[in-house]
Design a protein around this motif. Sequence first.
Motif, PDB file in Angstrom:
ATOM      1  N   LEU A  28     113.965 -23.739  -9.047  1.00  0.00           N
ATOM      2  CA  LEU A  28     114.127 -24.906  -9.904  1.00  0.00           C
ATOM      3  C   LEU A  28     114.111 -26.194  -9.086  1.00  0.00           C
ATOM      4  O   LEU A  28     113.448 -27.162  -9.451  1.00  0.00           O
ATOM      5  N   VAL A  29     114.826 -26.214  -7.974  1.00  0.00           N
ATOM      6  CA  VAL A  29     114.852 -27.416  -7.121  1.00  0.00           C
ATOM      7  C   VAL A  29     113.447 -27.730  -6.608  1.00  0.00           C
ATOM      8  O   VAL A  29     113.028 -28.898  -6.618  1.00  0.00           O
ATOM      9  N   CYS A  30     112.718 -26.711  -6.184  1.00  0.00           N
ATOM     10  CA  CYS A  30     111.337 -26.934  -5.717  1.00  0.00           C
ATOM     11  C   CYS A  30     110.459 -27.500  -6.833  1.00  0.00           C
ATOM     12  O   CYS A  30     109.710 -28.454  -6.615  1.00  0.00           O
ATOM     13  N   PHE A  31     110.539 -26.911  -8.026  1.00  0.00           N
ATOM     14  CA  PHE A  31     109.769 -27.414  -9.165  1.00  0.00           C
ATOM     15  C   PHE A  31     110.126 -28.862  -9.472  1.00  0.00           C
ATOM     16  O   PHE A  31     109.248 -29.685  -9.748  1.00  0.00           O
ATOM     17  N   LEU A  32     111.412 -29.174  -9.433  1.00  0.00           N
ATOM     18  CA  LEU A  32     111.847 -30.539  -9.745  1.00  0.00           C
ATOM     19  C   LEU A  32     111.387 -31.529  -8.689  1.00  0.00           C
ATOM     20  O   LEU A  32     111.010 -32.661  -9.008  1.00  0.00           O
ATOM     21  N   ARG A  33     111.395 -31.124  -7.434  1.00  0.00           N
ATOM     22  CA  ARG A  33     110.913 -32.010  -6.364  1.00  0.00           C
ATOM     23  C   ARG A  33     109.413 -32.260  -6.513  1.00  0.00           C
ATOM     24  O   ARG A  33     108.941 -33.367  -6.302  1.00  0.00           O
ATOM     25  N   ILE A  34     108.671 -31.244  -6.894  1.00  0.00           N
ATOM     26  CA  ILE A  34     107.226 -31.383  -7.083  1.00  0.00           C
ATOM     27  C   ILE A  34     106.927 -32.267  -8.285  1.00  0.00           C
ATOM     28  O   ILE A  34     106.047 -33.128  -8.237  1.00  0.00           O
TER      29      ILE A  34
END
Length: 158
Positions: A28-34
Motif C-alpha cells: 500500500l505504501v509503495c502504491f501510494l508513493r507511486i
Amino acid sequence: MDWSNMLFQDWEGIARTLFVGILAYVCLVCFLRISGKRTLAKLNAFDLVVTVALGSTLSAILLQESIPLAEGATALGLLIVMQYLVTFTSVRWSGFAHTVRSQPSLLARNGEFCRDAMRRERVTEEEVRSAIRANGGREVEDTSAVILESDGSISVVQ
C-alpha cells in the motif's frame, strides 16, 4: 459456546496476520508513493470514499484468510488506479469534474443567511454560527461570506 476460540485460535493465524499485514502495508505504501499525494487527499466526498475503501480493503486483506495477498494487492492497486484516472480526467475535463465533485456553496453573504442553499445542503443556522465562532467571529452579521467547501468543511470570510 467455545470462548477460547474467540480469544485465541492458533499461532498460525497470528503468523499469517503479521506476515500478510507487513507485506500488504508495504504494498500500500509503495502504491501510494507511486500514485502521489492526491490519492489520500480529502478534498471532497469522492476522495474520502476512496480513502475509506482503501482502509476497508487493507482490513479485509489482513483479517480474511480467504483473500490471498496477491488478490488484496490487486484490489488496492485497482482502487488507486481508479482514483488516479478520475482525478486525471477531472483536471482535464471540467464536465467530468463537475459530475464527480461537488462545488462549494455560499451559506451566508454580507451578514445574511442564504436559506435556499442551506436547505439544499442540509446545513442549519446553528452549524453556520458554530463555524463562525470557531473562526473567531460572533454572529453572521460579522461575516462577508460563509462557504460550505467541497470537502464538507465550512470556511468563514470575516
